[in-house]
Design a protein around this motif. Sequence first.
Motif, PDB file in Angstrom:
ATOM      1  N   GLN A   3       0.812  -1.205   0.000  1.00  0.00           N
ATOM      2  CA  GLN A   3       0.000   0.000   0.000  1.00  0.00           C
ATOM      3  C   GLN A   3       0.852   1.264   0.000  1.00  0.00           C
ATOM      4  OE1 GLN A   3      -2.568  -0.795   3.501  1.00  0.00           O
ATOM      5  NE2 GLN A   3      -4.226  -1.028   2.031  1.00  0.00           N
ATOM      6  N   ARG A   4       1.919   1.247   0.782  1.00  0.00           N
ATOM      7  CA  ARG A   4       2.830   2.394   0.851  1.00  0.00           C
ATOM      8  C   ARG A   4       4.256   1.901   0.717  1.00  0.00           C
ATOM      9  NH1 ARG A   4       2.305   6.047   5.995  1.00  0.00           N
ATOM     10  NH2 ARG A   4       2.306   4.028   7.090  1.00  0.00           N
ATOM     11  N   TYR A   5       5.135   2.825   0.363  1.00  0.00           N
ATOM     12  CA  TYR A   5       6.553   2.539   0.239  1.00  0.00           C
ATOM     13  C   TYR A   5       7.344   3.544   1.060  1.00  0.00           C
ATOM     14  CZ  TYR A   5       4.945  -0.247  -3.688  1.00  0.00           C
ATOM     15  OH  TYR A   5       4.283  -1.170  -4.454  1.00  0.00           O
ATOM     16  N   GLY A   6       8.571   3.178   1.415  1.00  0.00           N
ATOM     17  CA  GLY A   6       9.464   4.088   2.119  1.00  0.00           C
ATOM     18  C   GLY A   6      10.896   3.673   1.863  1.00  0.00           C
ATOM     19  N   VAL A   7      11.815   4.539   2.254  1.00  0.00           N
ATOM     20  CA  VAL A   7      13.239   4.241   2.114  1.00  0.00           C
ATOM     21  C   VAL A   7      13.868   4.318   3.498  1.00  0.00           C
ATOM     22  CG1 VAL A   7      15.424   4.884   1.035  1.00  0.00           C
ATOM     23  CG2 VAL A   7      13.265   5.167  -0.230  1.00  0.00           C
ATOM     24  N   TYR A   8      14.486   3.225   3.911  1.00  0.00           N
ATOM     25  CA  TYR A   8      15.037   3.080   5.241  1.00  0.00           C
ATOM     26  C   TYR A   8      16.547   2.870   5.188  1.00  0.00           C
ATOM     27  CZ  TYR A   8      10.484   1.713   7.441  1.00  0.00           C
ATOM     28  OH  TYR A   8       9.226   1.636   7.939  1.00  0.00           O
ATOM     29  N   GLY A  54       9.442  -1.961  11.856  1.00  0.00           N
ATOM     30  CA  GLY A  54      10.708  -2.670  11.920  1.00  0.00           C
ATOM     31  C   GLY A  54      11.810  -1.800  12.497  1.00  0.00           C
ATOM     32  N   PHE A  55      12.955  -2.412  12.707  1.00  0.00           N
ATOM     33  CA  PHE A  55      14.117  -1.753  13.315  1.00  0.00           C
ATOM     34  C   PHE A  55      14.844  -0.982  12.218  1.00  0.00           C
ATOM     35  CE2 PHE A  55      18.527  -1.957  15.035  1.00  0.00           C
ATOM     36  CZ  PHE A  55      18.296  -1.395  16.276  1.00  0.00           C
ATOM     37  N   HIS A  56      14.711   0.332  12.225  1.00  0.00           N
ATOM     38  CA  HIS A  56      15.180   1.112  11.083  1.00  0.00           C
ATOM     39  C   HIS A  56      15.370   2.573  11.441  1.00  0.00           C
ATOM     40  CE1 HIS A  56      11.183   2.786  11.165  1.00  0.00           C
ATOM     41  NE2 HIS A  56      11.549   3.655  10.244  1.00  0.00           N
ATOM     42  N   GLY A  57      16.064   3.287  10.569  1.00  0.00           N
ATOM     43  CA  GLY A  57      16.082   4.737  10.576  1.00  0.00           C
ATOM     44  C   GLY A  57      15.440   5.216   9.284  1.00  0.00           C
ATOM     45  N   THR A  58      14.452   6.072   9.385  1.00  0.00           N
ATOM     46  CA  THR A  58      13.753   6.558   8.192  1.00  0.00           C
ATOM     47  C   THR A  58      14.626   7.550   7.430  1.00  0.00           C
ATOM     48  OG1 THR A  58      11.595   6.303   9.250  1.00  0.00           O
ATOM     49  CG2 THR A  58      11.708   7.781   7.358  1.00  0.00           C
ATOM     50  N   ILE A  59      14.713   7.360   6.119  1.00  0.00           N
ATOM     51  CA  ILE A  59      15.381   8.319   5.250  1.00  0.00           C
ATOM     52  C   ILE A  59      14.349   9.062   4.402  1.00  0.00           C
ATOM     53  CG2 ILE A  59      17.095   8.645   3.427  1.00  0.00           C
ATOM     54  CD1 ILE A  59      18.278   7.843   6.114  1.00  0.00           C
ATOM     55  N   LYS A  60      13.482   8.352   3.713  1.00  0.00           N
ATOM     56  CA  LYS A  60      12.311   8.961   3.083  1.00  0.00           C
ATOM     57  C   LYS A  60      11.077   8.334   3.701  1.00  0.00           C
ATOM     58  CE  LYS A  60      10.007  10.326  -1.189  1.00  0.00           C
ATOM     59  NZ  LYS A  60       9.930  11.739  -0.760  1.00  0.00           N
ATOM     60  N   PRO A  61      10.234   9.155   4.354  1.00  0.00           N
ATOM     61  CA  PRO A  61       9.073   8.614   5.067  1.00  0.00           C
ATOM     62  C   PRO A  61       8.103   7.895   4.131  1.00  0.00           C
ATOM     63  CG  PRO A  61       9.531  10.872   5.730  1.00  0.00           C
ATOM     64  CD  PRO A  61      10.388  10.596   4.539  1.00  0.00           C
ATOM     65  N   PRO A  62       7.321   6.963   4.690  1.00  0.00           N
ATOM     66  CA  PRO A  62       6.376   6.197   3.874  1.00  0.00           C
ATOM     67  C   PRO A  62       5.418   7.085   3.088  1.00  0.00           C
ATOM     68  CG  PRO A  62       6.620   5.184   6.021  1.00  0.00           C
ATOM     69  CD  PRO A  62       7.363   6.485   6.076  1.00  0.00           C
ATOM     70  N   PHE A  63       5.106   6.628   1.859  1.00  0.00           N
ATOM     71  CA  PHE A  63       4.253   7.406   0.961  1.00  0.00           C
ATOM     72  C   PHE A  63       3.474   6.462   0.047  1.00  0.00           C
ATOM     73  CE2 PHE A  63       8.411   6.770  -0.913  1.00  0.00           C
ATOM     74  CZ  PHE A  63       8.144   6.351  -2.214  1.00  0.00           C
ATOM     75  N   PHE A  64       2.329   6.943  -0.410  1.00  0.00           N
ATOM     76  CA  PHE A  64       1.583   6.262  -1.463  1.00  0.00           C
ATOM     77  C   PHE A  64       2.144   6.696  -2.809  1.00  0.00           C
ATOM     78  CE2 PHE A  64      -1.371   6.452   2.113  1.00  0.00           C
ATOM     79  CZ  PHE A  64      -1.877   5.163   2.141  1.00  0.00           C
ATOM     80  N   LEU A  65       2.104   5.812  -3.798  1.00  0.00           N
ATOM     81  CA  LEU A  65       2.597   6.168  -5.116  1.00  0.00           C
ATOM     82  C   LEU A  65       1.701   7.211  -5.773  1.00  0.00           C
ATOM     83  CD1 LEU A  65       3.712   2.787  -6.741  1.00  0.00           C
ATOM     84  CD2 LEU A  65       5.171   4.707  -6.103  1.00  0.00           C
ATOM     85  N   PHE A 166      17.864  11.954  12.402  1.00  0.00           N
ATOM     86  CA  PHE A 166      17.946  10.508  12.225  1.00  0.00           C
ATOM     87  C   PHE A 166      17.824   9.810  13.579  1.00  0.00           C
ATOM     88  CE2 PHE A 166      20.145   6.485  12.187  1.00  0.00           C
ATOM     89  CZ  PHE A 166      19.750   5.907  10.984  1.00  0.00           C
ATOM     90  N   HIS A 167      17.005   8.759  13.631  1.00  0.00           N
ATOM     91  CA  HIS A 167      16.892   7.961  14.854  1.00  0.00           C
ATOM     92  C   HIS A 167      16.297   6.605  14.519  1.00  0.00           C
ATOM     93  CE1 HIS A 167      13.003  10.003  14.412  1.00  0.00           C
ATOM     94  NE2 HIS A 167      12.463   8.967  15.042  1.00  0.00           N
ATOM     95  N   ILE A 168      16.609   5.632  15.334  1.00  0.00           N
ATOM     96  CA  ILE A 168      16.036   4.288  15.245  1.00  0.00           C
ATOM     97  C   ILE A 168      15.149   4.120  16.476  1.00  0.00           C
ATOM     98  CG2 ILE A 168      16.505   1.818  15.229  1.00  0.00           C
ATOM     99  CD1 ILE A 168      19.190   2.450  13.896  1.00  0.00           C
ATOM    100  N   THR A 169      13.850   4.148  16.270  1.00  0.00           N
ATOM    101  CA  THR A 169      12.898   4.145  17.379  1.00  0.00           C
ATOM    102  C   THR A 169      12.864   2.791  18.073  1.00  0.00           C
ATOM    103  OG1 THR A 169      11.529   5.778  16.227  1.00  0.00           O
ATOM    104  CG2 THR A 169      10.486   4.540  18.008  1.00  0.00           C
ATOM    105  N   LEU A 170      12.885   2.834  19.402  1.00  0.00           N
ATOM    106  CA  LEU A 170      12.885   1.612  20.206  1.00  0.00           C
ATOM    107  C   LEU A 170      11.624   1.429  21.037  1.00  0.00           C
ATOM    108  CD1 LEU A 170      16.543   1.702  21.604  1.00  0.00           C
ATOM    109  CD2 LEU A 170      15.699   0.509  19.568  1.00  0.00           C
ATOM    110  N   SER A 171      10.828   2.476  21.201  1.00  0.00           N
ATOM    111  CA  SER A 171       9.660   2.363  22.075  1.00  0.00           C
ATOM    112  C   SER A 171       8.600   3.372  21.677  1.00  0.00           C
ATOM    113  CB  SER A 171      10.050   2.606  23.537  1.00  0.00           C
ATOM    114  OG  SER A 171      10.236   3.993  23.782  1.00  0.00           O
ATOM    115  N   GLY A 172       7.416   3.180  22.241  1.00  0.00           N
ATOM    116  CA  GLY A 172       6.412   4.217  22.218  1.00  0.00           C
ATOM    117  C   GLY A 172       6.662   5.165  23.380  1.00  0.00           C
ATOM    118  N   GLN A 173       5.680   5.989  23.695  1.00  0.00           N
ATOM    119  CA  GLN A 173       5.802   6.918  24.816  1.00  0.00           C
ATOM    120  C   GLN A 173       5.889   6.145  26.134  1.00  0.00           C
ATOM    121  OE1 GLN A 173       5.834  10.536  24.801  1.00  0.00           O
ATOM    122  NE2 GLN A 173       6.401  10.025  22.700  1.00  0.00           N
ATOM    123  N   LEU A 174       6.823   6.576  26.985  1.00  0.00           N
ATOM    124  CA  LEU A 174       7.077   5.899  28.248  1.00  0.00           C
ATOM    125  C   LEU A 174       6.842   6.834  29.416  1.00  0.00           C
ATOM    126  CD1 LEU A 174      10.436   4.171  27.258  1.00  0.00           C
ATOM    127  CD2 LEU A 174       8.184   3.089  27.345  1.00  0.00           C
TER     128      LEU A 174
END
Length: 222
Positions: A3-8, A54-65, A166-174
């Motif tokens: 449905q969407r694509y992104g670059v990680y 997933g375990f990643h750092g976003t480079i281009k955020p997810p988008f619809f084509l 740049f960051h690799i997210t590990l949790s939700g709000q704590l």
Amino acid sequence: MYQRYGVYYTPDGALAARGAAWLGWDVARGRAVEHPVIEGLDIAEITATPRKYGFHGTIKPPFFLAPGKDFAGLQIELAQLCARLAPVQLEGLALKELAGFLALVPRGDQTALAGFAAQVVTKLDAFRAPPSEAEIARRRKTQLSAAQEQHLENWGYPYVMDEFRFHITLSGQLSDTAATMAQIAPYFEPVLPQPFDLWSLILVGQTREGMFHEIQRYPLTG
């Protein structure tokens, strides 16, 4: 299929394995992974928000084509872009608290990384469909700055260009980030890279179930 694509950016080796287990989702293999056991932590609960990405750092955020664009064209453009871009090296990664959640963030000067990410955002932007009115309204609930509002209008996402972190997210709000960080530091710190080399990018896709999957990895050979 997607449905969407992104670059990680995603790591390899021991850090990738621990990150996948931590979140409970292996983006490279597209399957659930058993969480580690850390006494006093409900890892499934605190990782529920970032798990699908997933375990990643976003480079281009997810988008619809965008209309008139297709998946094959996106693959070709990203491959050509990665052939022109050089790898980026930073001092390392460190465990930090960011606005109430935990993440891995780069150490040292990030100017080169920010410039790198900006190129990916701009060069692939023709493939991005404009965000829906509902998406724009959701983003605006977070009280965007003037710069973030402009990025949302121009690039479909507020946290790009000069707002990129740049960051690799590990949790939700704590409720207690300091205590949780102390508990998980022994799990992550032995495998944190020093230095940190960003040597490839991956194209990811989101299925109807909401989970992101690695489609293809592209080495940076510029």
